[in-house]
Design an enzyme around this catalytic site. Structure first.
Site, PDB file in Angstrom:
ATOM      1  N   PHE A 221     -68.104  33.363 -45.535  1.00 28.65           N
ATOM      2  CA  PHE A 221     -68.782  34.365 -46.364  1.00 28.65           C
ATOM      3  C   PHE A 221     -70.077  34.852 -45.734  1.00 28.65           C
ATOM      4  O   PHE A 221     -70.454  36.000 -45.900  1.00 28.65           O
ATOM      5  CB  PHE A 221     -69.109  33.793 -47.745  1.00 28.65           C
ATOM      6  CG  PHE A 221     -67.948  33.119 -48.394  1.00 28.65           C
ATOM      7  CD1 PHE A 221     -66.999  33.877 -49.063  1.00 28.65           C
ATOM      8  CD2 PHE A 221     -67.771  31.756 -48.305  1.00 28.65           C
ATOM      9  CE1 PHE A 221     -65.904  33.277 -49.641  1.00 28.65           C
ATOM     10  CE2 PHE A 221     -66.680  31.151 -48.877  1.00 28.65           C
ATOM     11  CZ  PHE A 221     -65.740  31.902 -49.545  1.00 28.65           C
ATOM     12  N   THR A 222     -70.754  33.954 -45.049  1.00 26.13           N
ATOM     13  CA  THR A 222     -72.121  34.266 -44.635  1.00 26.13           C
ATOM     14  C   THR A 222     -72.278  34.406 -43.125  1.00 26.13           C
ATOM     15  O   THR A 222     -73.334  34.857 -42.674  1.00 26.13           O
ATOM     16  CB  THR A 222     -73.080  33.147 -45.109  1.00 26.13           C
ATOM     17  OG1 THR A 222     -72.596  31.910 -44.583  1.00 26.13           O
ATOM     18  CG2 THR A 222     -73.141  33.075 -46.631  1.00 26.13           C
TER      19      THR A 222
ATOM     20  N   TYR B 149     -72.159   9.927 -46.059  1.00 24.51           N
ATOM     21  CA  TYR B 149     -72.520  11.195 -46.695  1.00 24.51           C
ATOM     22  C   TYR B 149     -73.871  11.086 -47.405  1.00 24.51           C
ATOM     23  O   TYR B 149     -74.180  10.082 -48.054  1.00 24.51           O
ATOM     24  CB  TYR B 149     -71.439  11.651 -47.675  1.00 24.51           C
ATOM     25  CG  TYR B 149     -70.193  12.213 -47.001  1.00 24.51           C
ATOM     26  CD1 TYR B 149     -70.157  12.445 -45.626  1.00 24.51           C
ATOM     27  CD2 TYR B 149     -69.057  12.508 -47.735  1.00 24.51           C
ATOM     28  CE1 TYR B 149     -69.031  12.958 -45.015  1.00 24.51           C
ATOM     29  CE2 TYR B 149     -67.914  13.025 -47.118  1.00 24.51           C
ATOM     30  CZ  TYR B 149     -67.914  13.239 -45.758  1.00 24.51           C
ATOM     31  OH  TYR B 149     -66.792  13.754 -45.147  1.00 24.51           O
TER      32      TYR B 149
ATOM     33  N   SER C 206     -63.655  21.448 -44.454  1.00 21.79           N
ATOM     34  CA  SER C 206     -64.301  22.762 -44.260  1.00 21.79           C
ATOM     35  C   SER C 206     -63.297  23.917 -44.321  1.00 21.79           C
ATOM     36  O   SER C 206     -63.220  24.740 -43.388  1.00 21.79           O
ATOM     37  CB  SER C 206     -65.106  22.792 -42.955  1.00 21.79           C
ATOM     38  OG  SER C 206     -66.239  21.958 -43.054  1.00 21.79           O
ATOM     39  N   PRO C 207     -62.532  24.005 -45.421  1.00 20.92           N
ATOM     40  CA  PRO C 207     -61.536  25.078 -45.533  1.00 20.92           C
ATOM     41  C   PRO C 207     -62.168  26.470 -45.575  1.00 20.92           C
ATOM     42  O   PRO C 207     -61.493  27.455 -45.273  1.00 20.92           O
ATOM     43  CB  PRO C 207     -60.825  24.758 -46.863  1.00 20.92           C
ATOM     44  CG  PRO C 207     -61.807  23.929 -47.632  1.00 20.92           C
ATOM     45  CD  PRO C 207     -62.546  23.129 -46.614  1.00 20.92           C
ATOM     46  N   LEU C 208     -63.446  26.538 -45.937  1.00 19.21           N
ATOM     47  CA  LEU C 208     -64.158  27.825 -45.936  1.00 19.21           C
ATOM     48  C   LEU C 208     -65.152  27.859 -44.776  1.00 19.21           C
ATOM     49  O   LEU C 208     -66.155  28.576 -44.823  1.00 19.21           O
ATOM     50  CB  LEU C 208     -64.877  28.022 -47.283  1.00 19.21           C
ATOM     51  CG  LEU C 208     -63.997  27.858 -48.530  1.00 19.21           C
ATOM     52  CD1 LEU C 208     -64.822  27.968 -49.809  1.00 19.21           C
ATOM     53  CD2 LEU C 208     -62.859  28.879 -48.534  1.00 19.21           C
ATOM     54  N   ALA C 209     -64.864  27.064 -43.760  1.00 17.62           N
ATOM     55  CA  ALA C 209     -65.724  26.984 -42.568  1.00 17.62           C
ATOM     56  C   ALA C 209     -67.173  26.652 -42.955  1.00 17.62           C
ATOM     57  O   ALA C 209     -68.114  27.188 -42.375  1.00 17.62           O
ATOM     58  CB  ALA C 209     -65.637  28.265 -41.749  1.00 17.62           C
ATOM     59  N   GLY C 210     -67.297  25.796 -43.951  1.00 23.68           N
ATOM     60  CA  GLY C 210     -68.629  25.370 -44.376  1.00 23.68           C
ATOM     61  C   GLY C 210     -69.447  26.496 -44.988  1.00 23.68           C
ATOM     62  O   GLY C 210     -70.671  26.421 -45.058  1.00 23.68           O
ATOM     63  N   GLY C 211     -68.762  27.560 -45.441  1.00 23.19           N
ATOM     64  CA  GLY C 211     -69.450  28.716 -46.034  1.00 23.19           C
ATOM     65  C   GLY C 211     -69.600  29.874 -45.046  1.00 23.19           C
ATOM     66  O   GLY C 211     -69.901  30.995 -45.435  1.00 23.19           O
TER      67      GLY C 211
HETATM   68  P1  NAP Z   1     -66.257  24.312 -47.271  1.00 28.19           P
HETATM   69  O1  NAP Z   1     -65.577  24.686 -48.541  1.00 28.19           O
HETATM   70  O2  NAP Z   1     -65.718  24.893 -46.015  1.00 28.19           O
HETATM   71  O3  NAP Z   1     -67.800  24.698 -47.345  1.00 28.19           O
HETATM   72  C1  NAP Z   1     -68.546  24.462 -48.488  1.00 28.19           C
HETATM   73  C2  NAP Z   1     -69.802  25.284 -48.387  1.00 28.19           C
HETATM   74  O4  NAP Z   1     -69.434  26.638 -48.518  1.00 28.19           O
HETATM   75  C3  NAP Z   1     -70.794  24.955 -49.487  1.00 28.19           C
HETATM   76  O5  NAP Z   1     -72.102  24.966 -48.946  1.00 28.19           O
HETATM   77  C4  NAP Z   1     -70.585  26.090 -50.454  1.00 28.19           C
HETATM   78  O6  NAP Z   1     -71.763  26.398 -51.162  1.00 28.19           O
HETATM   79  C5  NAP Z   1     -70.229  27.222 -49.518  1.00 28.19           C
HETATM   80  N1  NAP Z   1     -69.450  28.220 -50.265  1.00 28.19           N
HETATM   81  C6  NAP Z   1     -68.363  28.030 -50.996  1.00 28.19           C
HETATM   82  N2  NAP Z   1     -67.945  29.183 -51.553  1.00 28.19           N
HETATM   83  C7  NAP Z   1     -68.823  30.106 -51.162  1.00 28.19           C
HETATM   84  C8  NAP Z   1     -68.939  31.492 -51.422  1.00 28.19           C
HETATM   85  N3  NAP Z   1     -68.045  32.148 -52.180  1.00 28.19           N
HETATM   86  N4  NAP Z   1     -69.972  32.150 -50.849  1.00 28.19           N
HETATM   87  C9  NAP Z   1     -70.859  31.502 -50.065  1.00 28.19           C
HETATM   88  N5  NAP Z   1     -70.805  30.157 -49.797  1.00 28.19           N
HETATM   89  C10 NAP Z   1     -69.788  29.492 -50.350  1.00 28.19           C
HETATM   90  O7  NAP Z   1     -66.199  22.739 -47.220  1.00 28.19           O
HETATM   91  P2  NAP Z   1     -67.184  21.615 -46.560  1.00 28.19           P
HETATM   92  O8  NAP Z   1     -68.201  21.234 -47.548  1.00 28.19           O
HETATM   93  O9  NAP Z   1     -67.631  21.996 -45.207  1.00 28.19           O
HETATM   94  O10 NAP Z   1     -66.130  20.441 -46.415  1.00 28.19           O
HETATM   95  C11 NAP Z   1     -65.373  20.034 -47.558  1.00 28.19           C
HETATM   96  C12 NAP Z   1     -65.248  18.539 -47.605  1.00 28.19           C
HETATM   97  O11 NAP Z   1     -64.565  18.096 -46.440  1.00 28.19           O
HETATM   98  C13 NAP Z   1     -66.569  17.741 -47.582  1.00 28.19           C
HETATM   99  O12 NAP Z   1     -67.164  17.605 -48.863  1.00 28.19           O
HETATM  100  C14 NAP Z   1     -66.093  16.410 -47.073  1.00 28.19           C
HETATM  101  O13 NAP Z   1     -65.520  15.671 -48.126  1.00 28.19           O
HETATM  102  C15 NAP Z   1     -65.000  16.803 -46.079  1.00 28.19           C
HETATM  103  N6  NAP Z   1     -65.472  16.836 -44.674  1.00 28.19           N
HETATM  104  C16 NAP Z   1     -64.924  15.951 -43.806  1.00 28.19           C
HETATM  105  C17 NAP Z   1     -65.285  15.973 -42.465  1.00 28.19           C
HETATM  106  C18 NAP Z   1     -64.653  14.988 -41.519  1.00 28.19           C
HETATM  107  O14 NAP Z   1     -65.128  14.864 -40.381  1.00 28.19           O
HETATM  108  N7  NAP Z   1     -63.622  14.296 -41.937  1.00 28.19           N
HETATM  109  C19 NAP Z   1     -66.236  16.902 -41.997  1.00 28.19           C
HETATM  110  C20 NAP Z   1     -66.788  17.810 -42.911  1.00 28.19           C
HETATM  111  C21 NAP Z   1     -66.380  17.774 -44.242  1.00 28.19           C
HETATM  112  P3  NAP Z   1     -71.806  26.200 -52.762  1.00 28.19           P
HETATM  113  O15 NAP Z   1     -71.908  24.748 -53.033  1.00 28.19           O
HETATM  114  O16 NAP Z   1     -73.018  26.979 -53.171  1.00 28.19           O
HETATM  115  O17 NAP Z   1     -70.539  26.787 -53.318  1.00 28.19           O
END
Ligand code: NAP
Length: 292
Positions: free
Chosen positions: A211-212, A49, A203-208
């Site tokens: 929303f976007t 990371y 990526s429970p929020l599909a990486g954002g």
């Molecule tokens: P996510 O919650 O789906 O996406 C996070 C992104 O969404 C951030 O950029 C965040 O921006 C944005 N977001 C959140 N709330 C929002 C809103 N209300 N409006 C607009 N944008 C919003 O999670 P993720 O980061 O993709 O993944 C979560 C975790 O899963 C990672 O940190 C990692 O630990 C793990 N992961 C594991 C794998 C794997 O292969 N095992 C792959 C990917 C991720 P802000 O920061 O501005 O809120």
């Protein structure tokens, strides 16, 4: 003695994006403390990371506030050889050899300023994985006290079963969200439920994108979710977490945001139980057609 099951907090905080958050060391300590005040005690890392830099940033906070470590569960991952300035591989590839897994675990321990990782996951399925040999690596590193529990991420059900029969695995960390439904049908969530091994959800929020995203599917899902969120008096993000938590495999969603408010939106989903009509309304919007 190694406990037989690892207890993660219901919501796990992910640190993939930590290098983007521009937090100094006191800011990182405060961020961890605030997450823990919300009941989030499990933190999800990976060696790669932030171009191999995120774990060390978190470790600086643990060094500054060493009392935090014993109240949290540290999760990390290894197995991806990602090209980087000081890692000039010819191409990105996977490596689950004993030497590489050991080297990366030991590096994570140093970076995180800890003696032990609670859970280490093999990040992606290595097609050259020798399951018996990898299980032996797991046993050795556990016997040395370096890793308490093992698991995988992004493994198919059969890949999970192959390794699980050689060494007990704790979890399969999977992608799952209203915009990523494949785990519902590919057998991984069925397997988690069958074995009683709670999956972790990335990526429970599909990486954002929830929303976007400007594609038709993202718009359709938002359009279906907003009235449900309004009726329940919750945010779209909380509804997405509630939708994930409704799955009977009892998933642990992993947050990705650096905003403490956003972690609060995840925790707010814990007491909510969606009814089947609301759950299927979101599924239907994502699929673009009703159930057959
Ligand atoms: P996510 O919650 O789906 O996406 C996070 C992104 O969404 C951030 O950029 C965040 O921006 C944005 N977001 C959140 N709330 C929002 C809103 N209300 N409006 C607009 N944008 C919003 O999670 P993720 O980061 O993709 O993944 C979560 C975790 O899963 C990672 O940190 C990692 O630990 C793990 N992961 C594991 C794998 C794997 O292969 N095992 C792959 C990917 C991720 P802000 O920061 O501005 O809120």
């Amino acid at each position: 003695m190694t406990p037989s099951r690892l207890e993660l907090s219901p919501i796990v905080a992910g640190l993939w994006r930590l290098t983007e958050w521009q937090l100094d060391v006191p800011g990182r300590v405060r961020w961890i403390e605030q997450a823990m005040e919300l009941g989030i005690s499990s933190f999800d890392h990976a060696d790669i990371y932030g171009d191999y830099r995120a774990e060390a940033l978190f470790g600086e906070a643990l060094k500054a506030a060493p009392g935090l470590r014993r109240r949290m569960q540290l999760v990390s991952k290894c197995g991806i050889r990602l090209r980087s300035a000081d890692r000039p591989y010819r191409l990105n590839h996977y490596d689950t050899s004993a030497a590489y897994v050991r080297a990366q675990v030991e590096r994570s321990l140093v970076n995180l300023h800890t003696d032990q990782l609670d859970l280490v996951l093999i990040h992606r399925p290595d097609y050259l994985m020798d399951a018996a040999a990898l299980a032996e690596t797991f046993r050795t590193l556990t016997a040395e006290g370096k890793v308490l529990h093992w698991g995988v991420s992004n493994h198919s059900a059969s890949q999970f079963a192959l390794l699980h029969q050689c060494h007990p695995l704790q979890t399969n960390q999977l992608e799952f969200s209203p915009l990523a439904l494949q785990a519902l049908d590919d057998g991984t969530l069925d397997q988690a439920q069958q074995l009683g091994l709670r999956p972790m959800i990335w990526s429970p929020l599909a990486g954002g994108r929830l929303f976007t995203g400007e594609d038709e599917r993202a718009r359709r899902v938002r359009l279906a979710m907003q009235p449900i969120a309004d009726r329940l008096g919750i945010s779209l993000a909380t509804l997405a977490y509630a939708w994930i938590l409704r799955h009977p495999s009892r998933p642990h969603p992993i947050t990705g945001s650096g905003r403490i408010d956003a972690l609060g939106e995840a925790v707010a989903a814990l007491p909510i139980t969606l009814d089947a009509e609301d759950w299927y309304a979101i599924w239907t919007a994502s699929q673009g057609h009703p159930v057959p």
